[in-house]
Design a protein around this motif. Sequence first.
Motif, PDB file in Angstrom:
ATOM      1  N   MET A  53      -5.987   5.970   5.088  1.00 53.56           N
ATOM      2  CA  MET A  53      -6.833   4.846   5.506  1.00 53.56           C
ATOM      3  C   MET A  53      -7.221   4.971   6.985  1.00 53.56           C
ATOM      4  SD  MET A  53      -6.040   0.780   4.969  1.00 53.56           S
ATOM      5  CE  MET A  53      -4.859   0.694   6.314  1.00 53.56           C
ATOM      6  N   LEU A  56      -3.616  -6.160  -3.455  1.00 51.48           N
ATOM      7  CA  LEU A  56      -3.998  -5.977  -2.053  1.00 51.48           C
ATOM      8  C   LEU A  56      -5.041  -7.005  -1.612  1.00 51.48           C
ATOM      9  CD1 LEU A  56      -4.024  -2.092  -2.060  1.00 51.48           C
ATOM     10  CD2 LEU A  56      -2.707  -3.488  -0.450  1.00 51.48           C
ATOM     11  N   TRP A 113     -10.478  -0.666  -2.155  1.00 47.07           N
ATOM     12  CA  TRP A 113      -9.052  -0.333  -2.165  1.00 47.07           C
ATOM     13  C   TRP A 113      -8.768   0.811  -3.134  1.00 47.07           C
ATOM     14  CZ3 TRP A 113      -6.038  -1.477   1.590  1.00 47.07           C
ATOM     15  CH2 TRP A 113      -6.124  -2.690   2.289  1.00 47.07           C
ATOM     16  N   GLN A 114      -9.434   0.806  -4.279  1.00 49.06           N
ATOM     17  CA  GLN A 114      -9.196   1.843  -5.288  1.00 49.06           C
ATOM     18  C   GLN A 114      -9.656   3.224  -4.835  1.00 49.06           C
ATOM     19  OE1 GLN A 114      -9.973   0.865  -9.546  1.00 49.06           O
ATOM     20  NE2 GLN A 114     -10.475  -1.180  -8.750  1.00 49.06           N
ATOM     21  N   ARG A 153     -12.503  -5.356   2.660  1.00 44.57           N
ATOM     22  CA  ARG A 153     -12.348  -4.502   1.484  1.00 44.57           C
ATOM     23  C   ARG A 153     -12.307  -5.340   0.201  1.00 44.57           C
ATOM     24  NH1 ARG A 153     -10.564   0.798   1.566  1.00 44.57           N
ATOM     25  NH2 ARG A 153     -10.219   1.705   3.638  1.00 44.57           N
ATOM     26  N   GLU A 179     -11.921  -4.871  -4.264  1.00 40.98           N
ATOM     27  CA  GLU A 179     -11.047  -4.081  -5.129  1.00 40.98           C
ATOM     28  C   GLU A 179     -11.503  -2.629  -5.231  1.00 40.98           C
ATOM     29  OE1 GLU A 179     -10.394  -5.945  -8.897  1.00 40.98           O
ATOM     30  OE2 GLU A 179      -9.941  -7.892  -8.011  1.00 40.98           O
ATOM     31  N   ALA A 193      -4.921  -2.776  -6.537  1.00 40.81           N
ATOM     32  CA  ALA A 193      -6.085  -3.238  -5.770  1.00 40.81           C
ATOM     33  C   ALA A 193      -6.181  -4.753  -5.810  1.00 40.81           C
ATOM     34  CB  ALA A 193      -7.356  -2.602  -6.313  1.00 40.81           C
ATOM     35  N   VAL A 231      -3.921   4.023  -5.507  1.00 35.23           N
ATOM     36  CA  VAL A 231      -4.249   2.614  -5.694  1.00 35.23           C
ATOM     37  C   VAL A 231      -5.070   2.461  -6.970  1.00 35.23           C
ATOM     38  CG1 VAL A 231      -5.372   0.562  -4.748  1.00 35.23           C
ATOM     39  CG2 VAL A 231      -4.227   2.190  -3.214  1.00 35.23           C
ATOM     40  N   LEU A 253       0.847  -1.187   0.000  1.00 37.24           N
ATOM     41  CA  LEU A 253       0.000   0.000   0.000  1.00 37.24           C
ATOM     42  C   LEU A 253       0.889   1.246   0.000  1.00 37.24           C
ATOM     43  CD1 LEU A 253      -3.074   0.689   0.192  1.00 37.24           C
ATOM     44  CD2 LEU A 253      -2.714   0.968   2.654  1.00 37.24           C
ATOM     45  N   LEU A 283      -9.684  -4.679   6.851  1.00 38.17           N
ATOM     46  CA  LEU A 283      -8.944  -4.907   5.617  1.00 38.17           C
ATOM     47  C   LEU A 283      -9.504  -6.102   4.864  1.00 38.17           C
ATOM     48  CD1 LEU A 283      -6.926  -3.012   7.167  1.00 38.17           C
ATOM     49  CD2 LEU A 283      -5.088  -4.285   6.050  1.00 38.17           C
TER      50      LEU A 283
END
Length: 562
Positions: free
Chosen positions: A506, A536, A522-523, A517, A519, A533, A528, A498, A514
């Motif tokens: 965050m 992650l 995350w984006q 989450r 994709e 993503a 990101v 990250l 986490l």
Amino acid sequence: MTWLKALFWILSLTVGEARASCPDWSQTRANQEIKRLEGQLKQWDIDYYREGNSATSDAIYDQLRTRLNGWQHCFHPGETVSAVAVTTHGKTQHPVAHTGVKKLPDSAAVAEWIKYKTDLWAQPKVDGVAITLVYQHGRLVRLLSRGDGLKGEDWTVKADKISAIPKKVSGPLANSTLQGELFWKREAHIQKKMGGINARGKVAGAMMRNIDADSLREFGVFIWAWPDGPSDFKQKLELLADVGFGLTKAWSRPVSTLESISGLRNRWFNSALPFVTDGIVIHQAREPSGKFWQPGQATWLAAWKYPPVQQLADVKGISFAVGRTGKIAVVLGLEPIQLDDKLVKRVNVGSVKRWRELDIAPGDQITVSLAGQGIPRVDEVVWRVSLRNKPEPPDPLNLTPLSCFYSAAECREQFLSRLAWLSSSEALNIKGVSSSTWQQLHLSSRFEHLFSWLDLSVEDLARISGISPARAAQVWHQFSMARQQPFRRWLLAFGLPLPKSALNMMTDSHWHQLLARNESAWQALPGVGVARAKRLVAFVNSPQIHMLAAYLARQGIDGFVN
């Protein structure tokens, strides 16, 4: 790459230099390698003297010839060292021979050379092509290349196109022989920053080939010798300036001590000059009559060259370093070399792909320089040994950003890299625990996974060979402090892919957040994209990461406890 330059280097070669680091070769292989390098140097000599082409810099050429003569001393002691292949076509006799200049290796040698000498003058060692100018009855009648010092090529036909050369002179210079350097004129050339830029090769090539007159007008002349001229050096400078050779006066300074010489050398190395230089030359005003001058016989002048921007390095071995994300870097072990104020024993080539493109094997000769922030880098391979015995790198398919959180034989380097990272100031900031400490702890305690060190007590640490009770208490205290680090620091210890900007934005404070989450979530964080993503999501859902998160929960680490 002039022959006198190499000749004087040979004459000044010391036994210690010649014996430096004999390769571990059989006699048969040594003969083969010596023959191959002799052939390469001979071809470079031919290319330079016949075509004016310079395949490598003077400094690297000299260092390669040093290496060759060292090998000859190792495997053929007592034999005559290899000589430069002088292949000039020069047939015209010099009125006064070119002596060349002795090279002094360091300040101690300079101090010894100037001892008991008086009336000394210093000049920049201009990097170009040495020439002779012959004046008779006030007119230029001959322009000769240096050649072998006794005979040179007749370049007189090109003299008219070189505006820097006076065609008519008067007074004491009306019947004179001058020696100097034909150089490529530059504006504000700073040697330390810009290096040699193949200035000598450009001039030599132009003089040896038919080219347009415009190129010749780019050349200047620096006169550094007037055989049988006035004994008063200052008067000599004035007379040269009066007829058009003003650079000699402008760039000549009286000196008397090592400090004054060293100061000028450093100043010229770092200052903007109108020519390329490769050192400083010290002249004694008193010199013998020109009829006594012979190649290799000058005792009244010497040069102290600048440290080369590049150094030739002998590759002794090749190893592979695996980073915490699984990237493999190729590291070359070198015969130690001095670059600026650094002793360089290792250099990182970069990726396996670049190493293969460069085709580097143990025994090869490479050039190394300092990149930004003084980091050594490989520039090129200048000579390759015949035996290409290269090691095999680790299999990259087994090393990924999700491999080696648990210890395994094939994971040793990546696992240790992960430990070194988590103790760094960017992660858990475990002070006083270096890569070597992790190796010691892992070897003794056989860590199962990345966070096994949390199970160690102060007594466990004290039982490890080489760790005193005081050191054990210190390490255990640092481990205890690490337990108190915030959740984000532990995510960094994991190596969560990250960006820092996203981590700062965050708001998640627990591992479960986490896991929740996808994709898209995350984006939503800065920096990101789609690809990151995906990485992650794969990272936090990895079975190895799940087990480690559960372990941290059992250890009571903030952000992991259910």
